[in-house]
Design a protein around this motif. Structure first.
Motif, PDB file in Angstrom:
ATOM      1  N   TYR A   1      64.808  59.828  39.028  1.00  0.00           N
ATOM      2  CA  TYR A   1      64.770  58.533  39.678  1.00  0.00           C
ATOM      3  C   TYR A   1      63.235  58.039  39.883  1.00  0.00           C
ATOM      4  N   GLY A   2      62.888  56.934  39.784  1.00  0.00           N
ATOM      5  CA  GLY A   2      61.676  56.401  40.074  1.00  0.00           C
ATOM      6  C   GLY A   2      60.447  56.789  38.880  1.00  0.00           C
ATOM      7  N   SER A   3      60.961  56.206  37.728  1.00  0.00           N
ATOM      8  CA  SER A   3      60.180  56.618  36.637  1.00  0.00           C
ATOM      9  C   SER A   3      59.113  55.225  36.553  1.00  0.00           C
ATOM     10  N   SER A   4      58.067  55.701  35.872  1.00  0.00           N
ATOM     11  CA  SER A   4      57.021  54.705  35.434  1.00  0.00           C
ATOM     12  C   SER A   4      56.245  55.080  34.115  1.00  0.00           C
ATOM     13  N   LEU A   5      55.853  54.427  33.247  1.00  0.00           N
ATOM     14  CA  LEU A   5      55.001  54.753  32.213  1.00  0.00           C
ATOM     15  C   LEU A   5      53.718  55.291  32.476  1.00  0.00           C
ATOM     16  N   LEU A   6      53.081  56.102  31.922  1.00  0.00           N
ATOM     17  CA  LEU A   6      51.919  56.799  32.201  1.00  0.00           C
ATOM     18  C   LEU A   6      50.958  56.578  31.141  1.00  0.00           C
ATOM     19  N   ASP A   7      49.892  56.013  31.222  1.00  0.00           N
ATOM     20  CA  ASP A   7      48.873  55.513  30.214  1.00  0.00           C
ATOM     21  C   ASP A   7      47.807  56.306  30.679  1.00  0.00           C
ATOM     22  N   ALA A   8      47.592  57.522  30.437  1.00  0.00           N
ATOM     23  CA  ALA A   8      46.381  58.413  30.845  1.00  0.00           C
ATOM     24  C   ALA A   8      46.273  59.576  29.881  1.00  0.00           C
ATOM     25  N   SER A   9      45.516  60.510  30.032  1.00  0.00           N
ATOM     26  CA  SER A   9      45.380  61.654  29.277  1.00  0.00           C
ATOM     27  C   SER A   9      46.513  62.678  29.736  1.00  0.00           C
ATOM     28  N   VAL A  10      46.837  63.511  29.115  1.00  0.00           N
ATOM     29  CA  VAL A  10      48.069  64.716  29.529  1.00  0.00           C
ATOM     30  C   VAL A  10      47.722  65.247  30.638  1.00  0.00           C
ATOM     31  N   PRO A  11      48.233  65.134  32.005  1.00  0.00           N
ATOM     32  CA  PRO A  11      47.823  65.844  33.124  1.00  0.00           C
ATOM     33  C   PRO A  11      48.077  67.503  33.243  1.00  0.00           C
ATOM     34  N   ALA A  12      47.261  68.014  33.884  1.00  0.00           N
ATOM     35  CA  ALA A  12      47.909  69.478  34.194  1.00  0.00           C
ATOM     36  C   ALA A  12      48.804  69.524  34.928  1.00  0.00           C
ATOM     37  N   GLY A  13      49.695  70.668  34.596  1.00  0.00           N
ATOM     38  CA  GLY A  13      50.986  70.722  35.351  1.00  0.00           C
ATOM     39  C   GLY A  13      51.444  72.137  34.763  1.00  0.00           C
ATOM     40  N   GLN A  14      52.572  72.582  35.584  1.00  0.00           N
ATOM     41  CA  GLN A  14      53.498  73.592  35.290  1.00  0.00           C
ATOM     42  C   GLN A  14      54.642  73.249  34.419  1.00  0.00           C
ATOM     43  N   GLU A  15      54.878  73.952  33.080  1.00  0.00           N
ATOM     44  CA  GLU A  15      55.726  73.541  32.188  1.00  0.00           C
ATOM     45  C   GLU A  15      57.209  73.622  32.707  1.00  0.00           C
ATOM     46  N   LEU A  16      57.992  72.697  32.313  1.00  0.00           N
ATOM     47  CA  LEU A  16      59.503  72.851  32.711  1.00  0.00           C
ATOM     48  C   LEU A  16      60.346  72.470  31.681  1.00  0.00           C
ATOM     49  N   ALA A  17      61.405  73.336  31.032  1.00  0.00           N
ATOM     50  CA  ALA A  17      61.940  73.227  29.896  1.00  0.00           C
ATOM     51  C   ALA A  17      63.190  72.423  30.225  1.00  0.00           C
TER      52      ALA A  17
END
Length: 151
Positions: free
Chosen positions: A69-85
């Motif tokens: 729920y609640g999506s938006s397009l992200l126009d930036a560099s790839v953020p740091a985060g924990q991978e989720l398969a």
């Protein structure tokens, strides 16, 4: 007023609606709202937002159906985060401080803010890996007494 009087008298004209150009779509079903990951980010965003709130666009994560729920397009560099398969996705999503970042077939990103599990529990997507953490409620002596009085 004239139209109401014509209807009441049974004299109003009846013009059938033409089928050409009709835009009615049948009620969407949950089984038809699965996310197809082989699309560009804009299409993923439109699919998620188009199914927000009912029936909810979903994907399989760790063997269970998770609704986005609640999506938006992200126009930036790839953020740091924990991978989720994510089942069917060509590359894993990233759980970041702002939510779950998923990737379209064009390499562009979509940010999803909330996730709902099969049991109905909804969480901010940024809390996916901390969703199992529970906190215990500590009552003061006064609150314990009040709880006992209520019982």
């Amino acid at each position: 007023v004239e139209a109401v009087h014509l209807i009441a008298a049974g004299k109003a004209s009846r013009i059938p609606q033409p089928k050409e150009g009709a835009t009615y779509e049948g009620i969407q079903k949950k089984e038809n709202a699965e996310i197809s990951w082989d699309q560009p980010a804009a299409a993923l965003h439109n699919w998620i937002r188009g199914h927000d709130k009912v029936p909810g666009a979903w994907a399989t994560i760790d063997g269970q159906v998770v609704t986005f729920y609640g999506s938006s397009l992200l126009d930036a560099s790839v953020p740091a985060g924990q991978e989720l398969a994510i089942k069917g996705a060509s590359r894993p999503g990233l759980v970041t401080n702002n939510g779950l970042v998923v990737f379209g077939s064009d390499g562009k990103m979509v940010l999803v803010r909330n996730l709902q599990f099969e049991d109905g529990k909804m969480i901010p997507a940024s809390k996916y890996f901390s969703a199992d953490e529970t906190t215990t409620l500590e009552l003061t002596e006064e609150e314990k007494k009040m709880a006992e009085d209520i019982r």
